[in-house]
Scaffold this motif. Structure first.
Motif, short mmCIF file in Angstrom:
data_model
loop_
_atom_site.label_atom_id
_atom_site.label_comp_id
_atom_site.label_asym_id
_atom_site.label_seq_id
_atom_site.Cartn_x
_atom_site.Cartn_y
_atom_site.Cartn_z
N UNK A 103 0.85 -1.19 0.00
CA UNK A 103 0.00 0.00 0.00
C UNK A 103 0.89 1.25 0.00
N UNK A 104 1.96 1.20 0.80
CA UNK A 104 2.92 2.32 0.84
C UNK A 104 3.60 2.47 -0.52
N UNK A 136 2.56 1.66 -3.48
CA UNK A 136 1.65 2.22 -4.48
C UNK A 136 1.44 3.72 -4.26
N UNK A 137 1.29 4.12 -3.00
CA UNK A 137 1.11 5.55 -2.70
C UNK A 137 2.33 6.34 -3.16
N UNK A 138 3.54 5.76 -2.99
CA UNK A 138 4.76 6.46 -3.42
C UNK A 138 4.84 6.55 -4.94
N UNK A 187 2.23 6.84 -6.90
CA UNK A 187 1.30 7.92 -7.24
C UNK A 187 1.89 9.29 -6.90
N UNK A 188 2.57 9.36 -5.76
CA UNK A 188 3.19 10.63 -5.37
C UNK A 188 4.24 11.05 -6.40
N UNK A 240 2.47 12.54 -9.34
CA UNK A 240 2.00 13.92 -9.11
C UNK A 240 3.18 14.90 -9.22
#
Lengths: 132, 117
Positions: free
Chosen positions: A34-35, A37-39, A41-42, A45
């Motif tokens: 989960x971490x 994937x968030x990274x 996406x970050x 951005x």
């Protein structure tokens, strides 16, 4: 005292001793992904804020076969997260009383999984609508 | 009595866990599989489309919530799992896990705001 060598049972691999603990550790391990994937996406951005060329490089990176394979695995891991999240939900939330009777745990799990299915379908439909 | 700061982290953990349980797999499918394989038109997942989405107030809030809450969820879980793996690093692990989530939250917010409306 220092010379006394009392037997201390090793805790190495404690979670492999019982299927219940294996499920527990598998559920906890999803957090790493989960971490990750968030990274990803970050990073997307941030690349987006750097302009079209930078964002194009990020998208190109995602098209790499290793990245596709990683995301297929991620998809399965997130699905496992969904399943385990709602499976433990009856234990993590306060009891729900409906009509004077406590809602059974299986019903809470089923409702959660149904909500996830509806939310995911709605999200994919929204993206398809954006694309049309 | 000193108040515990645990409820704050637990709420963030729960919110991130719920959001990722509801939408995680679908999100990964869209951004990591469908988009790079061009199952979606380029204008949707291309620069223009994503920029327009991130300039929209609701889109911005959604992207921010996903990045930040996913990280708070993961950081909290990893921090508590280190103990189960026999790593009793205490404050170091806590600072590293929650610090990563906090830094990423600030970075995501700053970058998204910088994109404008």
């Amino acid at each position: 005292m220092a010379l006394r060598r009392t037997y201390v049972r090793s805790m190495d691999g404690w979670w492999r001793r019982d299927p219940f603990f294996i499920h527990y550790m598998a559920r906890e391990a999803t957090a790493v992904f989960v971490v990750a994937y968030a990274l990803i996406l970050l990073a997307g951005v941030i690349r987006l804020s750097q302009g079209e060329a930078a964002f194009g490089e990020w998208l190109e990176g995602l098209a790499n076969p290793w990245s596709i394979a990683f995301h297929v695995a991620l998809c399965a891991i997130f699905a496992y997260h969904t399943w385990s999240w709602f499976r433990i939900m009856p234990k993590t939330m306060p009891p729900v009383v409906v009509g004077g009777r406590r809602l059974p745990g299986a019903a809470i799990t089923a409702l959660g999984l149904a909500a996830a299915a509806i939310a995911s379908a709605a999200f994919v439909a929204f993206v398809a609508w954006l694309a049309s | 009595m000193k108040r515990s700061n645990q409820p704050v982290f637990w709420v963030l953990f729960g919110a991130g866990g719920m959001l990722s349980a509801l939408l995680g797999a679908a999100l990964v499918f869209v951004t990591g599989i469908a988009a790079p394989l061009h199952w979606l038109p380029t204008r949707t997942m291309g620069y223009e489309g994503v920029l327009a989405f991130c300039r929209n107030g609701a889109g911005k809030a959604f992207v921010f919530a996903v990045i930040s809450l996913f990280l708070w969820h993961g950081a909290h879980r990893i921090y508590h799992s280190l103990h189960d793996l026999g790593l009793h690093t205490g404050m170091v692990a806590k600072a590293a896990c929650y610090g990563l989530a906090a830094a990423a939250t600030i970075l995501a917010a700053a970058t998204l705001l910088q994109l404008g409306f």
